[in-house]
Design an enzyme around this catalytic site. Structure first.
Site, short mmCIF file in Angstrom:
data_model
loop_
_atom_site.label_atom_id
_atom_site.label_comp_id
_atom_site.label_asym_id
_atom_site.label_seq_id
_atom_site.Cartn_x
_atom_site.Cartn_y
_atom_site.Cartn_z
N HIS A 1 5.69 -13.02 12.98
CA HIS A 1 6.82 -12.44 13.56
C HIS A 1 7.87 -11.90 12.44
O HIS A 1 8.79 -10.87 12.94
CB HIS A 1 7.40 -13.96 14.24
N ARG B 1 -7.63 8.47 -9.49
CA ARG B 1 -8.10 7.95 -10.60
C ARG B 1 -8.56 6.47 -9.96
O ARG B 1 -7.87 5.83 -9.66
CB ARG B 1 -6.66 7.54 -11.50
N CYS C 1 -3.90 18.95 -13.47
CA CYS C 1 -3.37 17.68 -13.62
C CYS C 1 -2.38 17.48 -14.62
O CYS C 1 -2.83 17.48 -15.64
CB CYS C 1 -4.31 16.65 -13.46
#
Length: 795
Positions: A415, A506, A747
Site C-alpha cells: 500500500h 559491464r 566507449c
C-alpha cells in the site's frame, strides 16, 4: 429484481454507473474474456440502485447530508467523529425485505445445492463521473458463508462508503458525497488460503516501461501484499518473447513471505495471519508454467481494454486452478509522459540510518515523524516524512501531507508503495528497523536515486535535481548514440533516454552487486578451506542444489533485464574484465587469484578465458549468455571480448566459447573485440578476420599508448585521450576497421566533455559512441554540432 441484482454474465464495462468500476470490470471479463481462456470466478452485483433504495427505505439521505455539512474541511479535525457517526447510521439501518430476498435468491442460484464461501466487495461509482476510481477506499469481506453472514457483509460494505479515508478522498477529488453510490460484488471465493495469490501490472511499476508484465505473489490471501505486511515474490515477464513463445521470464526475486493469511472458523475473525513455515518461505509461490500462463492472461486483458492494467490473481489450493479475480486500469505511469524525466543526485555523503526498497527515484529532506497508527495524524505537519511500521488504506488522508514515506514492512506492491507512486513522493519500504533507527523529530534525507535500494541519511544532505525533456532531442544523423550500462535496476528507466542501444554492458556490476561470489568458488566449493567463506556462500546460494546455477541464473537475469529494456536494439555485453585484485575481492576470490605487481596489464580479459585458472568460471559466463539468447530469445545481445592481446588468443577464446555453447554465427551470434591495446590497432585487419566488430576502449588504449598506469596518481596528469599519439592510434583504428568493412564504436567520457574530441571522432567516421547516462545529452549535442560542421565542410 434486475434493478437490484445483476449477474456477472449480464454485466459489461458500460455498466459502471450501475455496478461501479470493480464489478463492471469483473462482468466484462466474465462475459467477454472467458471464451479466450481467462477464468474469472462467477458471481453477481448488488446495484447502486439497490443502495439508493436502502438509503430511501431508512430515510438516510438527509441525516447523512447534514453530517457531511458539519465536516471540518480545513483541518479535518472531526473526520473520525463524522465518519463514525455516518457508518453507525448505515449499520443500524435495515436492509429492505425485497432486497434481502433478491440477494438470498441470487446467492442460492450461484451456489446451487450447497452454500459455499464468497468474497463480498464494495464497488463505488459517481453519478457525474462514472469513470472515477475509488480503489482501496471501501471495504471487502472474505470467507463469507450463509444467508445471514452474507446480508451482514453487504450492509457493512454499504457502511464503508463512509470510511474516514473515503470521505477524505471524495473531498480531495471534488465529489459531492450524495452523488456517490455503492454497489456490492458477491463472487465465488477462490481458496487461495490453501495456495497463493497476488497482483500484476502490464507495465513495469517503477518506470512505466510498457513491454514488461510484473507479477508478485504471496502464500495465502492477497491482503498481505496490499497491506505491505510481507515481502512478496516478484516475476518480470517480457512481452515480445512471451508472444514468440520463448522463455519470457527475465527476472525472479524470492520474497521473504513472512506471513500467510488464511481463513479461520471464528465468525468474528474470518481470517488469521500466521507465520509462514520456513520451507514455504524458501519456495516460489508459482512455477514457470504458471507465471507464463498468468502473463498470457494479463496480455489478453490489456489488449481487450487497450490500456495498461492492474490485475489481481489467485490460485485455488483445492482445485489447483488459477483465476483472475480483478482487473482495473493502471492509473499512475499510464498518465505520465515518459519523455519528461527528473534526475536526482546526492552531492553530500552522510551517516546511513537505515535502508530498504526504493520506490521512485527522488530525494527529499525533512523532519521524520514516527506514527504508530492513523489515529496519530494530528502529529504530522505538512511537509514531514512519515515513518511507521506499515500503512493501509486508512492512512490515505494522512499520507497526502507527507513528502516521503518510510516503512518497516512491505514491498514494491504494498500500500505504501502504491500511494507513494500516486502522490509522486519517494518511499523506502521494508526497512525492518526504520522506527528504531530514526528518531522522531530529527531531520533526515530520503534518497531513492541510488538504484533499487533506498537509503535514509541523518541530517539534511545537499542534492541536485535536473529536469530532462527528451521530446525535443534530435539524435545525430550518421553517428549512433549508445549507452554504457551495468545496473539492471536502472535499465527500464534508461530505455526512455534517446539512444541506439547499449554499446557496453559491464558484466562486472551484476557480478559484484547481485552475485557477489567468485565463479571459481562456486565451481570448486567443496575445495574451499575457509569455513566463514563457505558459510557466506551457503547463505547466498542455499536455494540452489547446484551452486553453479546460482551464478548462471543471477547473471542471465541481470543481462536479460537490460537486453529486454532496449530490445530489439543491440546490447553489447562485455565478458568479465576484472583485474586479479578486483576478482580477489569477490567472496571466495582470494583462493583463486594470483598476486600481481601490476594487475592492470596482468592476468585479465581474454587471457583468463582459456586458462585453467579461470576457464570453468568463463563457462558459467557463457552459460548465462547462451540462456539469455537461446532460451529467453533476446538475440539482440552481442558479446565482446576485452583485452585480447594477440590473434592466437582471439582464436583460442572463440574456440573455447564454441565448446561452451556460444558459437559465432549460430542464432546470429556476433562476437566483438575491444580495441584497447596497440596490438589491436596494428593488426586490426587480422583481428577483423576473426571478430565481427570493434569497440575502442579509449582509457586502456590511451594508457598503453602513453605508457601510463591510470591507477597511479603521480602520473595521472599526463593521461589524456586528446594526446596526439592517442588520437593517432584511434584514427588508425577507425580507418583500418572501415577498410575491413567492420563496425566500430567508442566507449568513453571524452566525447561529451570535449566538443573537439567528438568533432575528431565524427571526422574519422566512427559508427557509434557510447556514453554514461549523465553524459548522454551533452554527448548528443557535441555530435550534432560535429556532424553539422562536417556537412558544411563538404559543401
Amino acid at each position: 429484481m434486475d434493478n437490484l441484482i445483476k449477474k456477472f454474465d449480464k454485466i459489461s464495462i458500460s455498466d459502471i454507473a450501475v455496478v461501479g468500476g470493480k464489478n463492471a470490470s469483473l462482468g466484462e471479463m466474465f462475459s467477454k474474456l472467458s471464451s479466450k481462456g481467462i477464468p474469472v470466478p462467477e458471481g453477481f452485483a448488488i446495484t447502486a440502485f439497490a443502495f439508493e433504495e436502502f438509503l430511501t427505505h431508512n430515510s438516510l439521505h438527509v441525516p447523512l447530508n447534514n453530517l457531511m455539512l458539519h465536516l471540518d474541511k480545513k483541518k479535518y479535525a472531526n473526520l473520525q467523529e463524522i465518519g463514525g457517526k455516518a457508518r453507525k447510521l448505515l449499520l443500524n439501518a435495515e436492509l429492505p425485505k425485497n432486497l434481502q430476498l433478491a440477494i438470498v435468491h441470487a446467492y442460492k442460484e450461484l451456489c446451487g445445492k450447497e452454500y459455499f464461501e464468497v468474497a463480498v466487495r464494495s464497488s463505488a461509482t459517481a453519478e457525474d463521473l462514472p469513470q472515477a476510481s475509488f480503489a482501496g477506499q471501501h471495504e471487502s469481506y472474505l470467507n463469507v458463508k450463509g444467508e445471514e453472514a452474507l446480508l451482514k457483509a453487504v450492509q457493512k460494505c454499504f457502511a464503508s462508503l463512509y470510511t474516514d479515508r473515503a470521505i477524505k478522498y471524495r473531498e480531495d477529488n471534488g465529489f459531492e458525497h450524495s452523488k456517490v453510490s455503492l454497489s456490492v460484488g458477491v463472487q465465488r471465493m477462490v481458496r487461495s488460503d490453501k495456495a497463493c495469490s497476488g497482483v500484476g501490472f502490464t507495465l513495469e511499476p517503477e518506470s512505466g516501461f510498457r513491454d514488461i508484465i510484473h507479477l508478485s505473489g504471496v502464500w495465502g490471501l492477497g491482503e498481505n501484499i496490499v497491506q505491505g505486511t510481507v515481502t512478496p515474490d516478484e516475476f518480470f515477464v517480457f512481452k515480445p518473447t512471451l508472444i514468440q513463445k520463448r522463455n519470457p521470464i527475465i527476472q525472479k526475486k524470492l520474497g521473504a513471505k513472512e506471513k500467510m493469511m488464511i481463513y479461520s472458523d471464528d465468525e468474528n475473525n474470518p481470517v488469521v495471519n500466521l507465520p509462514t513455515p520456513k520451507e514455504k518461505q524458501e519456495q516460489y509461490v508459482l512455477n514457470d508454467d504458471e507465471i507464463t500462463r498468468l502473463a498470457n492472461w494479463a496480455l489478453i486483458i490489456e489488449e481487450h481494454y487497450q490500456k495498461p492494467m492492474d490485475i489481481e490473481w489467485a490460485k485455488d489450493g483445492i482445485t489447483r486452478e488459477l483465476f483472475i479475480i480483478q482487473a482495473r486500469p493502471e492509473t499512475v505511469h499510464s498518465q505520465k509522459n515518459p519523455l519528461l524525466v527528473k534526475e536526482y543526485a546526492l552531492m553530500d555523503k552522510g551517516e546511513r540510518l537505515t535502508s530498504g526498497e526504493a520506490i521512485g527515484s527522488k530525494v527529499v529532506t525533512g523532519i521524520a515523524r514516527i506514527l504508530k497508527s492513523p489515529e496519530e495524524s494530528n502529529k504530522l505537519q505538512p511537509g514531514e516524512i512519515v515513518v511507521t511500521d506499515l500503512t493501509s488504506p486508512d492512512w490515505d488522508p494522512i499520507l497526502k501531507n507527507a513528502t516521503g514515506i518510510i516503512t518497516n514492512k512491505g514491498g514494491r506492491t504494498s500500500h505504501a508503495s502504491i500511494v507513494a507512486r500516486e502522490l509522486g513522493v519517494p518511499a523506502i519500504v521494508g526497512c525492518g528497523d526504520a522506527t528504531k533507527k530514526i528518531t522522531d523529530g530529527e531531520t533526515i534525507t530520503v534518497s531513492c536515486c541510488e538504484g533499487k535500494t533506498g537509503f535514509v541519511y541523518k541530517g539534511k544532505l545537499t542534492f541536485k535535481e535536473t529536469e530532462l525533456d527528451f521530446s525535443n532531442i534530435k539524435k545525430p544523423e550518421t553517428t549512433e548514440v549508445m549507452l554504457i550500462a551495468g545496473d539492471p535496476d536502472k535499465a527500464f528507466k534508461l530505455s526512455f533516454y534517446p539512444n541506439d542501444g547499449i554499446g557496453l554492458l559491464r558484466m562486472e556490476f551484476i557480478i559484484t552487486h547481485s552475485i557477489q561470489i567468485h565463479p571459481m568458488a562456486l565451481v570448486r566449493f567443496d575445495e574451499l578451506k575457509d569455513e566463514a567463506v563457505k558459510q557466506k556462500i551457503e547463505e547466498l546460494t542455499h536455494h540452489y542444489p547446484d551452486k553453479c546455477n546460482y551464478f548462471v541464473d543471477k547473471l542471465s537475469q541481470g543481462v536479460a533485464t537490460i537486453a529486454a529494456a532496449f530490445y530489439p536494439k543491440d546490447v553489447i555485453v562485455r565478458m568479465s574484465d576484472f583485474k586479479t585484485n578486483e576478482y580477489a575481492n569477490l567472496i571466495g576470490g582470494k583462493d583463486f587469484e594470483p598476486k600481481e605487481e601490476n594487475p592492470m596489464i596482468g592476468f585479465r580479459g581474454a587471457s583468463r578465458y582459456y586458462n585453467n585458472l579461470y576457464k570453468e568460471g568463463f563457462r558459467l559466463e557463457c552459460d548465462a549468455i547462451r540462456k539469455v539468447r537461446d532460451e529467453m530469445g533476446l538475440t539482440n545481445v552481442k558479446v565482446m571480448i576485452p583485452f585480447c592481446r594477440t590473434i592466437e588468443e582471439g582464436n583460442k577464446v572463440i574456440a573455447v566459447m564454441k565448446t561452451f555453447g556460444l558459437e559465432q554465427g549460430v542464432n546470429n551470434l556476433e562476437i566483438y573485440v575491444m580495441a584497447e591495446i596497440p596490438s589491436n590497432v596494428l593488426l586490426a585487419g587480422k583481428f577483423a578476420q576473426i571478430f565481427d566488430g570493434f569497440s575502442i576502449g579509449s582509457n586502456d588504449l590511451t594508457q598503453l599508448t602513453l605508457g601510463i598506469d591510470r591507477d597511479s596518481a603521480i602520473v595521472s596528469n599526463l593521461f589524456s585521450e586528446q594526446n596526439e599519439a592517442a588520437k593517432e592510434m584511434i584514427a588508425m583504428m577507425i580507418n583500418k576497421a572501415k577498410k575491413a568493412g567492420m563496425k566500430i564504436g567508442l566507449c568513453g567520457q571524452a566525447p561529451s566533455d570535449f566538443p573537439e574530441f567528438a568533432q575528431f571522432l565524427v571526422e574519422q567516421g566512427i559508427d557509434s559512441i557510447s556514453f554514461n547516462s549523465d553524459a548522454l545529452l551533452k554527448g548528443i549535442e557535441n555530435i550534432n554540432k560535429a556532424e553539422s560542421k562536417a556537412l558544411l565542410n563538404t559543401l
